[in-house]
Motif scaffolding. Structure first.
Motif, PDB file in Angstrom:
ATOM      1  N   UNK A 204     -32.163 -17.939  61.424  1.00  0.00           N
ATOM      2  CA  UNK A 204     -32.182 -19.344  61.006  1.00  0.00           C
ATOM      3  C   UNK A 204     -33.325 -19.597  60.028  1.00  0.00           C
ATOM      4  N   UNK A 205     -33.451 -18.696  59.087  1.00  0.00           N
ATOM      5  CA  UNK A 205     -34.476 -18.706  58.063  1.00  0.00           C
ATOM      6  C   UNK A 205     -34.376 -17.368  57.355  1.00  0.00           C
ATOM      7  N   UNK A 206     -35.352 -16.992  56.539  1.00  0.00           N
ATOM      8  CA  UNK A 206     -35.269 -15.696  55.859  1.00  0.00           C
ATOM      9  C   UNK A 206     -35.130 -14.535  56.844  1.00  0.00           C
ATOM     10  N   UNK A 225     -28.457 -15.004  56.430  1.00  0.00           N
ATOM     11  CA  UNK A 225     -29.477 -16.005  56.750  1.00  0.00           C
ATOM     12  C   UNK A 225     -28.846 -17.393  56.677  1.00  0.00           C
ATOM     13  N   UNK A 226     -29.046 -18.197  57.726  1.00  0.00           N
ATOM     14  CA  UNK A 226     -28.420 -19.513  57.774  1.00  0.00           C
ATOM     15  C   UNK A 226     -29.179 -20.565  56.982  1.00  0.00           C
ATOM     16  N   UNK A 227     -30.456 -20.294  56.676  1.00  0.00           N
ATOM     17  CA  UNK A 227     -31.270 -21.256  55.942  1.00  0.00           C
ATOM     18  C   UNK A 227     -32.129 -20.510  54.944  1.00  0.00           C
ATOM     19  N   UNK A 242     -31.423   0.526  48.048  1.00  0.00           N
ATOM     20  CA  UNK A 242     -30.191   0.907  48.737  1.00  0.00           C
ATOM     21  C   UNK A 242     -29.915   0.058  49.972  1.00  0.00           C
ATOM     22  N   UNK A 243     -30.225  -1.229  49.883  1.00  0.00           N
ATOM     23  CA  UNK A 243     -29.943  -2.166  50.967  1.00  0.00           C
ATOM     24  C   UNK A 243     -28.699  -2.984  50.639  1.00  0.00           C
ATOM     25  N   UNK A 244     -28.111  -3.565  51.682  1.00  0.00           N
ATOM     26  CA  UNK A 244     -27.018  -4.519  51.514  1.00  0.00           C
ATOM     27  C   UNK A 244     -27.582  -5.892  51.855  1.00  0.00           C
ATOM     28  N   UNK A 245     -27.643  -6.759  50.831  1.00  0.00           N
ATOM     29  CA  UNK A 245     -28.260  -8.079  50.956  1.00  0.00           C
ATOM     30  C   UNK A 245     -27.163  -9.090  50.662  1.00  0.00           C
ATOM     31  N   UNK A 246     -26.646  -9.722  51.696  1.00  0.00           N
ATOM     32  CA  UNK A 246     -25.344 -10.380  51.564  1.00  0.00           C
ATOM     33  C   UNK A 246     -25.265 -11.664  52.387  1.00  0.00           C
ATOM     34  N   UNK A 247     -24.537 -12.636  51.846  1.00  0.00           N
ATOM     35  CA  UNK A 247     -24.058 -13.773  52.625  1.00  0.00           C
ATOM     36  C   UNK A 247     -25.082 -14.794  53.050  1.00  0.00           C
ATOM     37  N   UNK A 248     -26.190 -14.928  52.319  1.00  0.00           N
ATOM     38  CA  UNK A 248     -27.180 -15.938  52.694  1.00  0.00           C
ATOM     39  C   UNK A 248     -26.705 -17.334  52.312  1.00  0.00           C
ATOM     40  N   UNK A 249     -27.125 -18.333  53.096  1.00  0.00           N
ATOM     41  CA  UNK A 249     -26.967 -19.725  52.683  1.00  0.00           C
ATOM     42  C   UNK A 249     -28.162 -20.059  51.794  1.00  0.00           C
ATOM     43  N   UNK A 271     -23.942 -14.320  48.216  1.00  0.00           N
ATOM     44  CA  UNK A 271     -24.963 -15.297  48.572  1.00  0.00           C
ATOM     45  C   UNK A 271     -24.632 -16.626  47.899  1.00  0.00           C
ATOM     46  N   UNK A 272     -24.868 -17.745  48.589  1.00  0.00           N
ATOM     47  CA  UNK A 272     -24.435 -19.030  48.043  1.00  0.00           C
ATOM     48  C   UNK A 272     -25.270 -19.458  46.839  1.00  0.00           C
TER      49      UNK A 272
END
Length: 328
Positions: A204-206, A225-227, A242-249, A271-272
């Protein structure tokens, strides 16, 4: 090379004396950490390890989870689950911060000082979840760290957006009355962290916040991350490979206050906000050409203080040989 049998036996016995088994009982882990001397390895039994206060590591030790695929979950309801003030090694463990009480920093794992190695771990926030199963449901739809996140589908139903699926799964966690977001891993100014083959999701944050410290993150999933952004750097040094960094709000990666940042071979998708946002003109930025950007809400690379035509200058070939690593 030949070794004296007596010396070898003495070394083996000394190692065994420094290995302590921690059963899955309330506060057993807390008691074991407080009793441990430098160099001790705590072997954490599978099961749920509930805490009555945060675990503070003040001497160099290792916390090692089960090797047989079973889960050892460490849970606490206040603003920090585990804090490190000395060199530490966390491997094969799940950490979940339950509840919504405020605090500073509000994080699951807080690297306050010293070197910390996190390998093969899972980190999330339970928030207002009513059960452990609800709190850990985030991980059910995720593959191994760094692997492609593929939405589930059935014969009579097309694939859905996995971000929507996970948002539904963790809806109990998101308490709109909470006044501070909860980070997964917080890295303080006196800390150097190596994060490898781990999953940080549904916070619920970074997922990761670097506050003037140093981070090397290789082959992880940091997602949903939701926020705010999945990864936030407020000064310091950060190497992401080589990370997957995906789908953050919010943004996939956001940097502030002259961060020194190297980003190579990452998948930054869905990511939004922007894939990467650079909010300062100082520091150094290296973004290699082998990063994958896909379906981010605004720009793949956004630098508010720089005219858009100059953004392409940020894209450079990957270091050969790789220069990743924490400074000595």
């Amino acid at each position: 090379m030949a070794t004296n049998r007596t010396w070898r036996q003495a070394a083996l016995e000394n190692y065994k004396r420094r290995c302590v088994r921690v059963p899955a009982k309330d506060d057993a882990l807390l008691d074991a950490v407080e009793a441990a001397g430098p160099g001790v390895t705590l072997n954490i039994d599978p099961g749920v390890h509930r805490l009555s206060r945060e675990v503070a590591i003040t001497v160099p030790i290792k916390l090692i989870g089960p090797k047989d695929g079973r889960e050892a979950a460490v849970l606490y309801g206040e603003h920090v689950v585990l804090r490190t003030r000395a060199e530490a090694w966390l491997e094969g463990l799940t950490f979940c911060r339950m509840g919504t009480s405020p605090g500073y920093p509000n994080a699951v794992v807080f690297a306050e000082a010293g070197r910390l190695k996190v390998e093969g771990c899972r980190i999330t926030c339970g928030g207002a979840a009513s059960s452990i199963d609800d709190a850990l449901r985030t991980f059910q739809a995720l593959p191994s760290p760094g692997q492609p996140i593929v939405p589930e589908q059935s014969a009579d139903q097309p694939a859905t957006n996995l971000a929507d699926t996970l948002s539904a799964n963790i809806s109990l966690q998101d308490d709109p009355t909470q006044d501070r977001p909860q980070s997964g891993l917080w890295i303080g100014a006196a800390s150097q962290v190596s994060l490898r083959s781990s999953i940080i999701a549904g916070t619920m944050g970074p997922g990761v916040k670097v506050y003037r410290g140093e981070l090397e993150a290789v082959s992880n999933t940091i997602a949903f991350s939701l926020r705010g952004a999945n990864v936030v750097a407020n000064g310091g040094r950060m190497v992401l490979c080589d990370n997957r960094i995906q789908g953050a709000t919010g943004d996939g990666i956001s940097s502030w206050n002259n961060t020194h940042m190297t980003i190579e071979g990452n998948h930054i998708c869905d990511n939004s906000g922007s894939g990467i946002t650079i909010n300062s003109t100082g520091g150094t930025v290296h973004i290699s050409e082998d990063n994958e950007f896909r379906d981010n809400g605004t720009a793949d690379i956004h630098r508010p203080s720089t005219p858009r035509p100059q953004m392409a200058q940020l894209l450079r070939p990957r270091h050969q040989p790789s220069q990743v690593g924490l400074s000595d």
